[in-house]
Design a protein around this motif. Structure first.
Motif, PDB file in Angstrom:
ATOM      1  N   ILE A   7       0.965  -1.097  -0.067  1.00 48.47           N
ATOM      2  CA  ILE A   7       0.100  -0.084  -0.155  1.00 48.47           C
ATOM      3  C   ILE A   7       0.834   1.207  -0.133  1.00 48.47           C
ATOM      4  O   ILE A   7       1.630   1.477   0.914  1.00 48.47           O
ATOM      5  CB  ILE A   7      -0.851   0.025   1.214  1.00 48.47           C
ATOM      6  CG1 ILE A   7      -1.654  -1.091   1.391  1.00 48.47           C
ATOM      7  CG2 ILE A   7      -1.877   1.306   1.139  1.00 48.47           C
ATOM      8  CD1 ILE A   7      -2.733  -1.377   2.656  1.00 48.47           C
ATOM      9  N   GLY A   8       0.743   2.031  -1.112  1.00 47.81           N
ATOM     10  CA  GLY A   8       1.709   3.381  -1.303  1.00 47.81           C
ATOM     11  C   GLY A   8       2.588   3.198  -2.505  1.00 47.81           C
ATOM     12  O   GLY A   8       3.685   2.446  -2.462  1.00 47.81           O
ATOM     13  N   ALA A  34      -2.715   5.889  -4.579  1.00 45.12           N
ATOM     14  CA  ALA A  34      -3.821   6.712  -4.480  1.00 45.12           C
ATOM     15  C   ALA A  34      -4.096   7.435  -5.596  1.00 45.12           C
ATOM     16  O   ALA A  34      -5.080   8.062  -6.052  1.00 45.12           O
ATOM     17  CB  ALA A  34      -3.808   7.554  -3.246  1.00 45.12           C
ATOM     18  N   GLU A  35      -2.542   7.812  -6.507  1.00 45.60           N
ATOM     19  CA  GLU A  35      -2.505   8.680  -7.351  1.00 45.60           C
ATOM     20  C   GLU A  35      -3.063   8.124  -8.784  1.00 45.60           C
ATOM     21  O   GLU A  35      -2.676   6.928  -8.732  1.00 45.60           O
ATOM     22  CB  GLU A  35      -1.291   9.508  -7.279  1.00 45.60           C
ATOM     23  CG  GLU A  35      -1.132  10.378  -5.996  1.00 45.60           C
ATOM     24  CD  GLU A  35       0.377  11.143  -6.009  1.00 45.60           C
ATOM     25  OE1 GLU A  35       0.476  11.890  -7.212  1.00 45.60           O
ATOM     26  OE2 GLU A  35       1.220  10.784  -5.174  1.00 45.60           O
ATOM     27  N   THR A  76      -3.520   2.156  -9.800  1.00 39.64           N
ATOM     28  CA  THR A  76      -3.478   3.489  -9.396  1.00 39.64           C
ATOM     29  C   THR A  76      -4.907   4.220  -9.328  1.00 39.64           C
ATOM     30  O   THR A  76      -5.818   3.469  -9.617  1.00 39.64           O
ATOM     31  CB  THR A  76      -3.069   4.101 -10.794  1.00 39.64           C
ATOM     32  OG1 THR A  76      -3.748   3.952 -11.908  1.00 39.64           O
ATOM     33  CG2 THR A  76      -1.442   3.820 -10.860  1.00 39.64           C
ATOM     34  N   ASP A  77      -4.952   5.399  -8.531  1.00 38.49           N
ATOM     35  CA  ASP A  77      -6.069   5.875  -8.361  1.00 38.49           C
ATOM     36  C   ASP A  77      -6.956   5.131  -7.553  1.00 38.49           C
ATOM     37  O   ASP A  77      -8.133   5.036  -7.859  1.00 38.49           O
ATOM     38  CB  ASP A  77      -6.843   6.580  -9.482  1.00 38.49           C
ATOM     39  CG  ASP A  77      -8.097   7.540  -9.261  1.00 38.49           C
ATOM     40  OD1 ASP A  77      -7.542   8.078  -8.467  1.00 38.49           O
ATOM     41  OD2 ASP A  77      -8.777   7.747 -10.490  1.00 38.49           O
ATOM     42  N   ARG A  79      -7.742   3.483  -3.352  1.00 40.40           N
ATOM     43  CA  ARG A  79      -7.406   3.733  -1.976  1.00 40.40           C
ATOM     44  C   ARG A  79      -7.900   2.650  -1.100  1.00 40.40           C
ATOM     45  O   ARG A  79      -9.034   2.197  -1.241  1.00 40.40           O
ATOM     46  CB  ARG A  79      -8.377   5.224  -1.560  1.00 40.40           C
ATOM     47  CG  ARG A  79      -7.607   6.406  -2.231  1.00 40.40           C
ATOM     48  CD  ARG A  79      -8.224   7.708  -1.638  1.00 40.40           C
ATOM     49  NE  ARG A  79      -7.805   8.999  -2.011  1.00 40.40           N
ATOM     50  CZ  ARG A  79      -6.731   9.494  -1.320  1.00 40.40           C
ATOM     51  NH1 ARG A  79      -6.027   8.908  -0.516  1.00 40.40           N
ATOM     52  NH2 ARG A  79      -6.133  10.377  -1.947  1.00 40.40           N
ATOM     53  N   THR A  81      -9.415   1.306   1.954  1.00 42.15           N
ATOM     54  CA  THR A  81     -10.300   1.659   3.216  1.00 42.15           C
ATOM     55  C   THR A  81     -10.033   1.088   4.508  1.00 42.15           C
ATOM     56  O   THR A  81     -10.480   1.519   5.492  1.00 42.15           O
ATOM     57  CB  THR A  81     -11.842   1.823   2.697  1.00 42.15           C
ATOM     58  OG1 THR A  81     -11.960   0.587   2.382  1.00 42.15           O
ATOM     59  CG2 THR A  81     -11.980   2.649   1.399  1.00 42.15           C
ATOM     60  N   MET A  92     -10.981  -2.221  -0.317  1.00 45.79           N
ATOM     61  CA  MET A  92     -11.047  -0.779  -1.266  1.00 45.79           C
ATOM     62  C   MET A  92     -12.369  -0.878  -1.600  1.00 45.79           C
ATOM     63  O   MET A  92     -12.925  -1.321  -2.430  1.00 45.79           O
ATOM     64  CB  MET A  92      -9.982  -0.971  -2.542  1.00 45.79           C
ATOM     65  CG  MET A  92      -8.492  -1.314  -2.031  1.00 45.79           C
ATOM     66  SD  MET A  92      -7.483  -1.241  -3.606  1.00 45.79           S
ATOM     67  CE  MET A  92      -7.839  -2.706  -4.584  1.00 45.79           C
ATOM     68  N   THR A 106       3.005   4.047   3.194  1.00 49.12           N
ATOM     69  CA  THR A 106       1.857   5.077   2.987  1.00 49.12           C
ATOM     70  C   THR A 106       2.602   6.335   3.207  1.00 49.12           C
ATOM     71  O   THR A 106       1.625   7.461   2.837  1.00 49.12           O
ATOM     72  CB  THR A 106       0.790   5.042   4.141  1.00 49.12           C
ATOM     73  OG1 THR A 106       1.472   4.866   5.465  1.00 49.12           O
ATOM     74  CG2 THR A 106       0.155   3.801   4.029  1.00 49.12           C
ATOM     75  N   GLU A 109       1.965  13.067   5.140  1.00 44.11           N
ATOM     76  CA  GLU A 109       1.054  13.900   4.549  1.00 44.11           C
ATOM     77  C   GLU A 109       1.406  15.216   5.118  1.00 44.11           C
ATOM     78  O   GLU A 109       1.983  15.549   6.186  1.00 44.11           O
ATOM     79  CB  GLU A 109      -0.439  13.626   5.578  1.00 44.11           C
ATOM     80  CG  GLU A 109      -0.986  12.262   4.831  1.00 44.11           C
ATOM     81  CD  GLU A 109      -2.202  11.706   5.778  1.00 44.11           C
ATOM     82  OE1 GLU A 109      -2.188  12.337   7.014  1.00 44.11           O
ATOM     83  OE2 GLU A 109      -2.764  10.808   5.424  1.00 44.11           O
ATOM     84  N   LEU A 245      -4.364   4.054   8.639  1.00 44.03           N
ATOM     85  CA  LEU A 245      -4.650   2.864   8.217  1.00 44.03           C
ATOM     86  C   LEU A 245      -4.063   2.067   9.368  1.00 44.03           C
ATOM     87  O   LEU A 245      -4.709   0.921   9.893  1.00 44.03           O
ATOM     88  CB  LEU A 245      -4.203   2.510   6.851  1.00 44.03           C
ATOM     89  CG  LEU A 245      -5.161   2.826   5.563  1.00 44.03           C
ATOM     90  CD1 LEU A 245      -4.339   2.497   4.324  1.00 44.03           C
ATOM     91  CD2 LEU A 245      -6.447   2.168   5.685  1.00 44.03           C
TER      92      LEU A 245
END
Length: 402
Positions: A7-8, A34-35, A76-77, A79, A81, A92, A106, A109, A245
């Protein structure tokens, strides 16, 4: 050999999945980001990319085709959850994936301004990802007025780009001096002078009271009572490890996701690497925010998933590019009691940090030799005679043979 989910999709995650395949891992690998783009370099975002000197495709760590060719499922894109450690699954939304080993890469931020002081106004930016850089790039036009909040390396790099492009730049730092948290006064003095010579107004010991504007930022009131008009603002007041998370899954945290020396979290099937990971270092714990650490730690976790059982030994080093100055940092200066200055020609200089006569770190500006020698000494557990270091005519190379 089972399923590994990472993840990441930053530097740590990308390094981990590549090392797994290069090491002969034959199981399934899924990399979730996530991008909406494949893994890319972040440092150029606040420098070459923002200057228009690097295209988006050149940012990518590897061609997008690499992942399919290596049998790596790149999502990609997307997330995640939730993580269920007991079932060894990640969710997800309605989709559930099972793992044998899970890697949390991850990252971190950016800290943002609260809405109460104008943080929700338009044209208030942070510098963290590609979307941030793309959003602010159109505002980098000659004579535009920008306020940069925070005098750390991110803020100073953004100030350098803005000044080079002809913007009118004001930078405020609430602490007594820029770089106070990470560098000695000598390094602060060096970069304050550098930016002043390029027309940047630096105000130290002054913070932001609030941003002004109706919907879109148009000004700022500073803590000294001064009000200034601005066209946009960049917030560079630090980052926080992305641990939400992990915390929701019940994993241990300690200024990041807590791991052992091998990269394992409090759950034996879950690992962590990169900006988000807090790991043993010397007599305590550390969390490193750097590309080299993300690469090395991501690869170390991959090796340990494969059974290497090798402790991760960090060798901290960092860099920053501002104008025509390249700063290279070796080691960590925490707890220093003495700084020795070595001057060279022009903008060449280095500052050597000691504690009880032991070399801890080196800040080298346009001095790759000093940086490399200092780095090798620190990694070897050796020190350097301060009298020799401070003599600009002395050759440092013999220190390596001491």
């Amino acid at each position: 050999m089972g399923q590994v989910i990472v993840i990441g999709a930053g530097q740590a995650g990308a390094s981990c999945v590549a090392r797994l395949r290069n090491s002969g891992f034959e199981g399934g690998i899924t990399l979730i980001g996530a991008e909406p783009v494949p893994p890319y370099q972040r440092p150029p975002l606040s420098k070459a990319y923002l200057m228009g000197e690097m295209t988006r495709e050149r940012l990518f760590l590897r061609p997008e085709s690499f992942y399919a060719e290596q049998g790596i499922t790149l999502r990609t894109d997307a997330r995640v959850t939730a993580i269920d450690p007991s079932a060894q699954t990640v969710s997800m939304g309605d989709e559930v994936l099972r793992y044998d080993d899970l890697v949390l890469a991850t990252g971190s931020e950016p800290r943002r301004l609260p809405a109460a002081i104008g943080g929700d106004l338009k044209n208030v930016f942070v510098v963290r990802d590609l979307a941030d850089a793309d959003a602010m790039a159109p505002h980098f036009v000659p004579d535009a007025r920008v306020l940069i909040i925070g005098g750390g390396y991110i803020g100073l790099e953004a100030a350098a780009v803005a000044a080079k492009l002809g913007l009118r730049v004001t930078l405020v730092e609430m602490a007594d001096r820029i770089l106070q948290r990470v560098a000695a006064p000598q390094t602060s003095d060096y970069f304050r002078d550098l930016h002043s010579r390029h027309g940047v107004e630096i105000r130290e010991g002054v913070g932001l009271d609030r941003l002004l504007g109706e919907g879109t930022v148009s000004g700022a009131r500073l803590t000294d009572g001064r009000e200034i008009g601005i066209d946009f603002a960049i917030v560079g007041v630090g980052i926080s490890p992305a641990t939400a998370l992990a915390e929701a899954a019940g994993l241990g945290t300690d200024n990041g996701i807590r791991t052992d020396a091998f990269g394992r979290t409090s759950d034996p099937h879950i690992w962590a690497a990169g900006d988000c990971a807090s790991f043993p270092w010397r007599d305590g714990r550390i969390r490193l925010e750097s590309v080299p650490n993300a690469i090395d730690q991501g690869e170390a976790v991959a090796a340990n998933i494969m059974g290497a059982e090798a402790e991760y030994v960090a060798t901290p080093w960092f860099w920053s590019d501002q104008y025509d100055v390249k700063l290279q940092i070796a080691g960590l200066n925490t707890g220093y009691d003495t700084v020795v200055t070595r001057r060279g020609e022009g903008q060449t200089a280095s500052f050597w940090y000691y504690r009880d006569g032991v070399l801890l770190a080196v800040d080298a500006m346009n001095d790759p030799r000093a940086y490399m020698i200092g780095k090798r000494l620190i990694e070897a557990g050796k020190t350097a005679d301060p009298a020799l270091v401070s003599d600009p005519g002395a050759d440092l190379k013999p220190l390596m043979k001491a």
